[in-house]
Motif scaffolding. Structure first.
Motif, PDB file in Angstrom:
ATOM      1  N   ILE A 149       9.226   8.040 -12.068  1.00 51.95           N
ATOM      2  CA  ILE A 149       8.849   8.174 -10.662  1.00 51.95           C
ATOM      3  C   ILE A 149       9.395   7.004  -9.844  1.00 51.95           C
ATOM      4  O   ILE A 149       9.248   5.848 -10.221  1.00 51.95           O
ATOM      5  CB  ILE A 149       7.314   8.211 -10.496  1.00 51.95           C
ATOM      6  CG1 ILE A 149       6.737   9.461 -11.147  1.00 51.95           C
ATOM      7  CG2 ILE A 149       6.911   8.137  -9.033  1.00 51.95           C
ATOM      8  CD1 ILE A 149       7.119  10.745 -10.467  1.00 51.95           C
ATOM      9  N   THR A 150      10.022   7.320  -8.713  1.00 53.04           N
ATOM     10  CA  THR A 150      10.353   6.323  -7.696  1.00 53.04           C
ATOM     11  C   THR A 150       9.614   6.744  -6.436  1.00 53.04           C
ATOM     12  O   THR A 150       9.977   7.760  -5.819  1.00 53.04           O
ATOM     13  CB  THR A 150      11.869   6.280  -7.434  1.00 53.04           C
ATOM     14  OG1 THR A 150      12.540   5.980  -8.662  1.00 53.04           O
ATOM     15  CG2 THR A 150      12.198   5.216  -6.399  1.00 53.04           C
ATOM     16  N   PRO A 151       8.563   6.049  -6.039  1.00 55.24           N
ATOM     17  CA  PRO A 151       7.644   6.587  -5.048  1.00 55.24           C
ATOM     18  C   PRO A 151       8.101   6.600  -3.601  1.00 55.24           C
ATOM     19  O   PRO A 151       7.626   7.397  -2.817  1.00 55.24           O
ATOM     20  CB  PRO A 151       6.414   5.691  -5.194  1.00 55.24           C
ATOM     21  CG  PRO A 151       6.972   4.399  -5.643  1.00 55.24           C
ATOM     22  CD  PRO A 151       8.119   4.747  -6.544  1.00 55.24           C
ATOM     23  N   LYS A 152       9.016   5.727  -3.192  1.00 56.91           N
ATOM     24  CA  LYS A 152       9.403   5.654  -1.773  1.00 56.91           C
ATOM     25  C   LYS A 152       8.165   5.557  -0.893  1.00 56.91           C
ATOM     26  O   LYS A 152       7.371   4.656  -1.023  1.00 56.91           O
ATOM     27  CB  LYS A 152      10.298   6.826  -1.387  1.00 56.91           C
ATOM     28  CG  LYS A 152      11.701   6.691  -1.934  1.00 56.91           C
ATOM     29  CD  LYS A 152      12.700   7.487  -1.138  1.00 56.91           C
ATOM     30  CE  LYS A 152      14.114   7.069  -1.537  1.00 56.91           C
ATOM     31  NZ  LYS A 152      15.119   7.809  -0.758  1.00 56.91           N
ATOM     32  N   MET A 153       7.963   6.521   0.037  1.00 58.51           N
ATOM     33  CA  MET A 153       6.815   6.480   0.929  1.00 58.51           C
ATOM     34  C   MET A 153       5.664   7.360   0.431  1.00 58.51           C
ATOM     35  O   MET A 153       4.699   7.583   1.135  1.00 58.51           O
ATOM     36  CB  MET A 153       7.212   6.965   2.329  1.00 58.51           C
ATOM     37  CG  MET A 153       8.368   6.216   2.938  1.00 58.51           C
ATOM     38  SD  MET A 153       7.898   4.563   3.418  1.00 58.51           S
ATOM     39  CE  MET A 153       9.386   4.070   4.310  1.00 58.51           C
ATOM     40  N   SER A 154       5.766   7.883  -0.772  1.00 59.16           N
ATOM     41  CA  SER A 154       4.853   8.932  -1.210  1.00 59.16           C
ATOM     42  C   SER A 154       3.709   8.405  -2.060  1.00 59.16           C
ATOM     43  O   SER A 154       3.777   7.326  -2.645  1.00 59.16           O
ATOM     44  CB  SER A 154       5.621   9.991  -2.002  1.00 59.16           C
ATOM     45  OG  SER A 154       6.715  10.464  -1.272  1.00 59.16           O
ATOM     46  N   PHE A 155       2.656   9.240  -2.147  1.00 58.77           N
ATOM     47  CA  PHE A 155       1.475   8.927  -2.950  1.00 58.77           C
ATOM     48  C   PHE A 155       1.543   9.700  -4.254  1.00 58.77           C
ATOM     49  O   PHE A 155       1.957  10.843  -4.277  1.00 58.77           O
ATOM     50  CB  PHE A 155       0.223   9.341  -2.175  1.00 58.77           C
ATOM     51  CG  PHE A 155      -1.041   9.213  -2.972  1.00 58.77           C
ATOM     52  CD1 PHE A 155      -1.667   7.988  -3.080  1.00 58.77           C
ATOM     53  CD2 PHE A 155      -1.588  10.302  -3.613  1.00 58.77           C
ATOM     54  CE1 PHE A 155      -2.836   7.853  -3.813  1.00 58.77           C
ATOM     55  CE2 PHE A 155      -2.754  10.186  -4.348  1.00 58.77           C
ATOM     56  CZ  PHE A 155      -3.387   8.953  -4.446  1.00 58.77           C
ATOM     57  N   GLY A 156       1.115   9.060  -5.340  1.00 57.48           N
ATOM     58  CA  GLY A 156       1.027   9.790  -6.601  1.00 57.48           C
ATOM     59  C   GLY A 156       1.817   9.180  -7.733  1.00 57.48           C
ATOM     60  O   GLY A 156       2.545   9.867  -8.443  1.00 57.48           O
ATOM     61  N   THR A 157       1.690   7.865  -7.934  1.00 60.85           N
ATOM     62  CA  THR A 157       2.428   7.202  -8.998  1.00 60.85           C
ATOM     63  C   THR A 157       1.708   7.259 -10.328  1.00 60.85           C
ATOM     64  O   THR A 157       2.257   6.862 -11.342  1.00 60.85           O
ATOM     65  CB  THR A 157       2.657   5.714  -8.646  1.00 60.85           C
ATOM     66  OG1 THR A 157       1.386   5.062  -8.550  1.00 60.85           O
ATOM     67  CG2 THR A 157       3.398   5.574  -7.339  1.00 60.85           C
ATOM     68  N   GLY A 158       0.472   7.717 -10.330  1.00 55.09           N
ATOM     69  CA  GLY A 158      -0.323   7.708 -11.551  1.00 55.09           C
ATOM     70  C   GLY A 158      -1.285   6.545 -11.587  1.00 55.09           C
ATOM     71  O   GLY A 158      -2.222   6.532 -12.387  1.00 55.09           O
ATOM     72  N   HIS A 159      -1.074   5.544 -10.730  1.00 55.30           N
ATOM     73  CA  HIS A 159      -1.978   4.404 -10.695  1.00 55.30           C
ATOM     74  C   HIS A 159      -3.326   4.775 -10.093  1.00 55.30           C
ATOM     75  O   HIS A 159      -4.363   4.283 -10.523  1.00 55.30           O
ATOM     76  CB  HIS A 159      -1.362   3.256  -9.883  1.00 55.30           C
ATOM     77  CG  HIS A 159      -0.279   2.528 -10.601  1.00 55.30           C
ATOM     78  ND1 HIS A 159       1.017   2.995 -10.620  1.00 55.30           N
ATOM     79  CD2 HIS A 159      -0.289   1.392 -11.334  1.00 55.30           C
ATOM     80  CE1 HIS A 159       1.758   2.149 -11.328  1.00 55.30           C
ATOM     81  NE2 HIS A 159       0.990   1.178 -11.770  1.00 55.30           N
ATOM     82  N   HIS A 160      -3.299   5.621  -9.069  1.00 57.15           N
ATOM     83  CA  HIS A 160      -4.558   5.963  -8.420  1.00 57.15           C
ATOM     84  C   HIS A 160      -5.402   6.837  -9.335  1.00 57.15           C
ATOM     85  O   HIS A 160      -4.880   7.672 -10.079  1.00 57.15           O
ATOM     86  CB  HIS A 160      -4.296   6.680  -7.096  1.00 57.15           C
ATOM     87  CG  HIS A 160      -5.506   6.721  -6.214  1.00 57.15           C
ATOM     88  ND1 HIS A 160      -6.449   7.712  -6.309  1.00 57.15           N
ATOM     89  CD2 HIS A 160      -5.937   5.880  -5.238  1.00 57.15           C
ATOM     90  CE1 HIS A 160      -7.411   7.486  -5.427  1.00 57.15           C
ATOM     91  NE2 HIS A 160      -7.110   6.382  -4.760  1.00 57.15           N
ATOM     92  N   ALA A 161      -6.718   6.655  -9.253  1.00 56.01           N
ATOM     93  CA  ALA A 161      -7.639   7.363 -10.139  1.00 56.01           C
ATOM     94  C   ALA A 161      -7.526   8.876 -10.019  1.00 56.01           C
ATOM     95  O   ALA A 161      -7.762   9.596 -10.995  1.00 56.01           O
ATOM     96  CB  ALA A 161      -9.071   6.918  -9.853  1.00 56.01           C
ATOM     97  N   THR A 162      -7.166   9.370  -8.839  1.00 61.49           N
ATOM     98  CA  THR A 162      -7.079  10.824  -8.670  1.00 61.49           C
ATOM     99  C   THR A 162      -5.899  11.402  -9.448  1.00 61.49           C
ATOM    100  O   THR A 162      -6.059  12.341 -10.231  1.00 61.49           O
ATOM    101  CB  THR A 162      -6.960  11.189  -7.180  1.00 61.49           C
ATOM    102  OG1 THR A 162      -5.828  10.529  -6.615  1.00 61.49           O
ATOM    103  CG2 THR A 162      -8.206  10.776  -6.419  1.00 61.49           C
ATOM    104  N   THR A 163      -4.712  10.844  -9.231  1.00 57.87           N
ATOM    105  CA  THR A 163      -3.523  11.329  -9.939  1.00 57.87           C
ATOM    106  C   THR A 163      -3.688  11.168 -11.443  1.00 57.87           C
ATOM    107  O   THR A 163      -3.337  12.060 -12.228  1.00 57.87           O
ATOM    108  CB  THR A 163      -2.271  10.564  -9.475  1.00 57.87           C
ATOM    109  OG1 THR A 163      -2.215  10.553  -8.056  1.00 57.87           O
ATOM    110  CG2 THR A 163      -1.014  11.202 -10.026  1.00 57.87           C
ATOM    111  N   ASN A 164      -4.238  10.030 -11.849  1.00 54.72           N
ATOM    112  CA  ASN A 164      -4.428   9.750 -13.268  1.00 54.72           C
ATOM    113  C   ASN A 164      -5.317  10.800 -13.929  1.00 54.72           C
ATOM    114  O   ASN A 164      -5.016  11.303 -15.025  1.00 54.72           O
ATOM    115  CB  ASN A 164      -5.040   8.351 -13.426  1.00 54.72           C
ATOM    116  CG  ASN A 164      -4.964   7.841 -14.852  1.00 54.72           C
ATOM    117  OD1 ASN A 164      -5.586   8.395 -15.729  1.00 54.72           O
ATOM    118  ND2 ASN A 164      -4.206   6.781 -15.059  1.00 54.72           N
ATOM    119  N   GLN A 165      -6.405  11.174 -13.254  1.00 51.55           N
ATOM    120  CA  GLN A 165      -7.334  12.148 -13.829  1.00 51.55           C
ATOM    121  C   GLN A 165      -6.707  13.538 -13.939  1.00 51.55           C
ATOM    122  O   GLN A 165      -6.940  14.251 -14.917  1.00 51.55           O
ATOM    123  CB  GLN A 165      -8.606  12.226 -12.984  1.00 51.55           C
ATOM    124  CG  GLN A 165      -9.503  11.008 -13.124  1.00 51.55           C
ATOM    125  CD  GLN A 165     -10.744  11.125 -12.269  1.00 51.55           C
ATOM    126  OE1 GLN A 165     -11.775  11.627 -12.713  1.00 51.55           O
ATOM    127  NE2 GLN A 165     -10.650  10.671 -11.029  1.00 51.55           N
TER     128      GLN A 165
END
Length: 272
Positions: free
Chosen positions: A108-124
């Protein structure tokens, strides 16, 4: 486009109410801190009078400032470490060494986007995907951000995948990330759930957005699920689960599973 960052000073008991009130306005990102609640919205949608009315009603102080849109790629590279999901998946950047010992690797290269896996929501959601049989299935990722969930679906053997997002940055970023992960079977569209035809049905729908959007669109998700299909939601707090379950039941969705991490929640519902 720049943002407005709003700080509302309040005690812990009032935070849930403030988040609920602000989410009815243009605010779509929230963070609790030692002072109270920090929220952000697009500069073009900022209306101080609406915020003032809420804060006056609760007798709270607030402050705000204009914030330049952050290039998450630059910020990410400063402090980013790979994310390990359930010892089965690694979410890493191109500048990290490959880790072939993991069954699933998402670049993943996030640029301006949300969802790298770090946030608890994406991770879950990524963790829950590891428990689902994607083989030969049809999958939809609503509010795809970086495209991580669609990429996981591809790596888990999904046959057809569609992904949508209302943000042009997210579409550009997802497209690049799909290429990085050799995902050639993903249909990517700019826009919301309306970009998916009502008679187009999916085995799994993933939507990691926020509570109000999810409640507003849950009918559309349910309509696009096959009978027995699963809707996986995230982007909301654990205390929001009953509201989402209640709304889902109106459209034939039954509670199947849930998880919580750092007060953020994941909810899975199955269509009867």
């Amino acid at each position: 486009m720049n943002f407005i960052g709003l700080q509302v000073n309040c005690d812990e008991e009032k935070r849930e109410f403030i988040i609920a009130e602000l989410s009815l306005l243009a605010f779509d990102a929230f963070e609790e801190n030692e002072k109270g609640v920090f929220a952000s919205c697009d500069l073009a949608e900022w209306n101080e009078e609406e915020v003032k009315e809420i804060c006056n009603r609760y007798e709270l102080e607030y402050s705000f400032e204009e914030i330049e849109k952050v290039n998450w790629n630059e910020e990410w590279e400063k402090n980013y470490d790979p994310v390990i999901v359930d010892d089965q998946c690694i979410v890493r950047a191109t500048f990290h060494e490959p880790k072939p010992e993991f069954p699933y690797e998402i670049i993943i290269t996030p640029k301006m986007s949300f969802g790298t896996g770090h946030h608890a929501t994406t991770n879950q959601v990524l963790k829950y995907q590891l428990s689902l049989d994607h083989e030969g299935k049809k999958v939809l990722d609503v509010g795809c951000g970086t495209g991580a969930l669609a990429i996981m679906a591809h790596k888990r053997g999904a046959q057809e995948i569609a992904a949508v997002d209302i943000d042009e940055w997210c579409i550009e970023n997802s497209s690049e990330n799909f290429a990085l992960n050799n995902c050639e079977n993903i249909l990517l569209k700019l826009g919301g759930i309306e970009q998916i035809q009502p008679d187009d049905h999916f085995d799994f729908i993933f939507a990691n957005i926020n509570k109000n959007v999810l409640i507003d669109q849950i009918k559309d998700y349910a309509h696009r699920l096959v009978n027995g299909g699963t809707l996986v939601l995230s982007g909301f707090y654990a205390w929001d689960i009953p509201d989402l379950v209640r709304e889902g039941r109106k459209y034939g969705l039954e509670h199947e599973d849930q998880s919580e991490l750092e007060n953020w929640a994941m909810l899975a519902m199955r269509k009867k």
